[in-house]
Design a protein around this motif. Sequence first.
Motif, mmCIF file in Angstrom:
data_model
loop_
_atom_site.group_PDB
_atom_site.id
_atom_site.type_symbol
_atom_site.label_atom_id
_atom_site.label_comp_id
_atom_site.label_asym_id
_atom_site.label_seq_id
_atom_site.Cartn_x
_atom_site.Cartn_y
_atom_site.Cartn_z
ATOM 1 N N LEU A 147 16.503 19.516 -6.477
ATOM 2 C CA LEU A 147 17.803 19.081 -5.961
ATOM 3 C C LEU A 147 18.532 18.213 -6.985
ATOM 4 O O LEU A 147 19.740 18.369 -7.195
ATOM 5 C CB LEU A 147 17.615 18.302 -4.657
ATOM 6 C CG LEU A 147 17.046 19.080 -3.466
ATOM 7 C CD1 LEU A 147 16.825 18.149 -2.276
ATOM 8 C CD2 LEU A 147 17.953 20.238 -3.076
ATOM 9 N N GLN A 148 17.791 17.308 -7.610
ATOM 10 C CA GLN A 148 18.393 16.447 -8.623
ATOM 11 C C GLN A 148 18.893 17.267 -9.807
ATOM 12 O O GLN A 148 19.989 17.038 -10.330
ATOM 13 C CB GLN A 148 17.380 15.407 -9.094
ATOM 14 C CG GLN A 148 17.946 14.367 -10.043
ATOM 15 C CD GLN A 148 19.056 13.549 -9.413
ATOM 16 O OE1 GLN A 148 18.889 12.964 -8.357
ATOM 17 N NE2 GLN A 148 20.217 13.518 -10.073
ATOM 18 N N LEU A 149 18.104 18.238 -10.227
ATOM 19 C CA LEU A 149 18.507 19.090 -11.340
ATOM 20 C C LEU A 149 19.723 19.948 -10.976
ATOM 21 O O LEU A 149 20.604 20.191 -11.812
ATOM 22 C CB LEU A 149 17.334 19.981 -11.763
ATOM 23 C CG LEU A 149 16.199 19.267 -12.501
ATOM 24 C CD1 LEU A 149 14.967 20.163 -12.593
ATOM 25 C CD2 LEU A 149 16.652 18.857 -13.900
ATOM 26 N N ALA A 150 19.761 20.400 -9.717
ATOM 27 C CA ALA A 150 20.908 21.200 -9.262
ATOM 28 C C ALA A 150 22.188 20.370 -9.311
ATOM 29 O O ALA A 150 23.248 20.862 -9.734
ATOM 30 C CB ALA A 150 20.651 21.708 -7.842
ATOM 31 N N MET A 151 22.110 19.104 -8.891
ATOM 32 C CA MET A 151 23.280 18.219 -8.968
ATOM 33 C C MET A 151 23.681 17.981 -10.415
ATOM 34 O O MET A 151 24.871 17.978 -10.756
ATOM 35 C CB MET A 151 22.977 16.895 -8.266
ATOM 36 C CG MET A 151 22.886 17.009 -6.751
ATOM 37 S SD MET A 151 22.830 15.395 -5.920
ATOM 38 C CE MET A 151 21.291 14.741 -6.530
ATOM 39 N N ASN A 152 22.693 17.775 -11.266
ATOM 40 C CA ASN A 152 22.977 17.534 -12.687
ATOM 41 C C ASN A 152 23.641 18.751 -13.330
ATOM 42 O O ASN A 152 24.533 18.603 -14.182
ATOM 43 C CB ASN A 152 21.692 17.182 -13.431
ATOM 44 C CG ASN A 152 21.151 15.822 -13.036
ATOM 45 O OD1 ASN A 152 21.859 15.001 -12.441
ATOM 46 N ND2 ASN A 152 19.888 15.564 -13.347
ATOM 47 N N ARG A 153 23.207 19.945 -12.936
ATOM 48 C CA ARG A 153 23.814 21.167 -13.482
ATOM 49 C C ARG A 153 25.280 21.278 -13.074
ATOM 50 O O ARG A 153 26.151 21.594 -13.895
ATOM 51 C CB ARG A 153 23.039 22.394 -13.008
ATOM 52 C CG ARG A 153 21.721 22.624 -13.705
ATOM 53 C CD ARG A 153 21.180 24.016 -13.429
ATOM 54 N NE ARG A 153 19.836 24.165 -13.953
ATOM 55 C CZ ARG A 153 18.727 23.955 -13.236
ATOM 56 N NH1 ARG A 153 18.820 23.600 -11.963
ATOM 57 N NH2 ARG A 153 17.527 24.098 -13.786
ATOM 58 N N GLU A 154 25.526 21.053 -11.777
ATOM 59 C CA GLU A 154 26.907 21.153 -11.298
ATOM 60 C C GLU A 154 27.794 20.094 -11.953
ATOM 61 O O GLU A 154 28.954 20.353 -12.298
ATOM 62 C CB GLU A 154 26.945 21.026 -9.772
ATOM 63 C CG GLU A 154 26.352 22.246 -9.057
ATOM 64 C CD GLU A 154 26.633 22.248 -7.568
ATOM 65 O OE1 GLU A 154 27.755 21.855 -7.178
ATOM 66 O OE2 GLU A 154 25.731 22.644 -6.794
ATOM 67 N N ALA A 155 27.233 18.896 -12.141
ATOM 68 C CA ALA A 155 27.977 17.821 -12.790
ATOM 69 C C ALA A 155 28.261 18.168 -14.254
ATOM 70 O O ALA A 155 29.359 17.907 -14.772
ATOM 71 C CB ALA A 155 27.194 16.512 -12.693
ATOM 72 N N ALA A 156 27.267 18.789 -14.919
ATOM 73 C CA ALA A 156 27.442 19.169 -16.329
ATOM 74 C C ALA A 156 28.520 20.238 -16.474
ATOM 75 O O ALA A 156 29.350 20.199 -17.403
ATOM 76 C CB ALA A 156 26.114 19.668 -16.885
ATOM 77 N N LYS A 157 28.537 21.193 -15.559
ATOM 78 C CA LYS A 157 29.535 22.273 -15.622
ATOM 79 C C LYS A 157 30.951 21.743 -15.396
ATOM 80 O O LYS A 157 31.924 22.291 -15.924
ATOM 81 C CB LYS A 157 29.197 23.351 -14.599
ATOM 82 C CG LYS A 157 27.960 24.155 -14.950
ATOM 83 C CD LYS A 157 27.605 25.136 -13.851
ATOM 84 C CE LYS A 157 26.329 25.908 -14.205
ATOM 85 N NZ LYS A 157 25.926 26.832 -13.122
ATOM 86 N N ALA A 158 31.038 20.665 -14.593
ATOM 87 C CA ALA A 158 32.346 20.067 -14.341
ATOM 88 C C ALA A 158 32.809 19.199 -15.505
ATOM 89 O O ALA A 158 34.012 19.030 -15.721
ATOM 90 C CB ALA A 158 32.284 19.230 -13.062
#
Length: 301
Positions: A147-158
């Motif tokens: 879950l933490q990695l999924a949030m980090n990915r979405e944040a990185a893409k933004a």
Amino acid sequence: MRKRGLLFFTFLLIATLAGCITSPDYTVKLTKELYSQKDSKLPFEVKVMENKKAIKNLKVSVEFMMSNMDHGTYDVELAEGQEGTYSGKVALPMAGKYEAAFTIEQDGKKTEKVINLNVSKPKGIAKMNGEWITEEDITFYKLMNQLQLAMNREAAKAKYSGKQLEEELAYLESQEKVSDDKNQLLTQIIRLRSMAMLANEKGHKATDAEIDTAVNKVREQYDGYNGVKELISGFGEDRFWDAQKKQSKLIVLTQKVQKDLLEKVKKENPHAGQQELYYQAQTEYEELLVSQVSTLEIEIL
């Protein structure tokens, strides 16, 4: 003839009694439960005593055999530990009743000792002070990392694009491999539970209101991340939030230990800056964690 026969009988009796006196009368006791798990060698440890005194410098081996079924025998050479303990690993075929035949050697003299054992199926992969850490716990911690990695990915893409985004996503992928490691997950669980246990020892409590507040913060943190919602849905909503509530209780307790340490550091360093205080408190927290873990009975299967 009668006199010679009497003398012979007396000599034989004395010799027999002498042999009984010099022959060791060992007691062999399990120091922890013995388990059976398919295709896995699990730890086995005993303590060897004589007259309630632990005996060191022995050569000890054991042969296991099921009491009521024929599954063959399982031989193990035990290594000496501390205070008269001897341990090894054995892969027993199933739970049930076993006979354990020990061969105990000291100074070239061998003694046989047979004890009966109840072998059970483990309820998890490790125990802390008798409390199981289960496969379900490991699965939940693995999901939290995801879950933490999924949030980090979405944040990185933004935030990033092009080459910088590629590098950030590659880094997160490497972190995923680390976060999925079972030993890493087990370490995470042991760390949190150890400090929660210490909080209980210090008299701290986690109220229902505090736990609910912590759970709501997690909900707010995850809100808005589609990848997170998909992962939780795949895990099972009710299953996840039930586990999260238990997790939040441990976190609340641990935070109270952290607060105690920060207040202590502030009193000891009244003129220190905020950053220095937090650094010192974190250092003392890690030292306290190591000390706390050393006091616990942790058994990893």
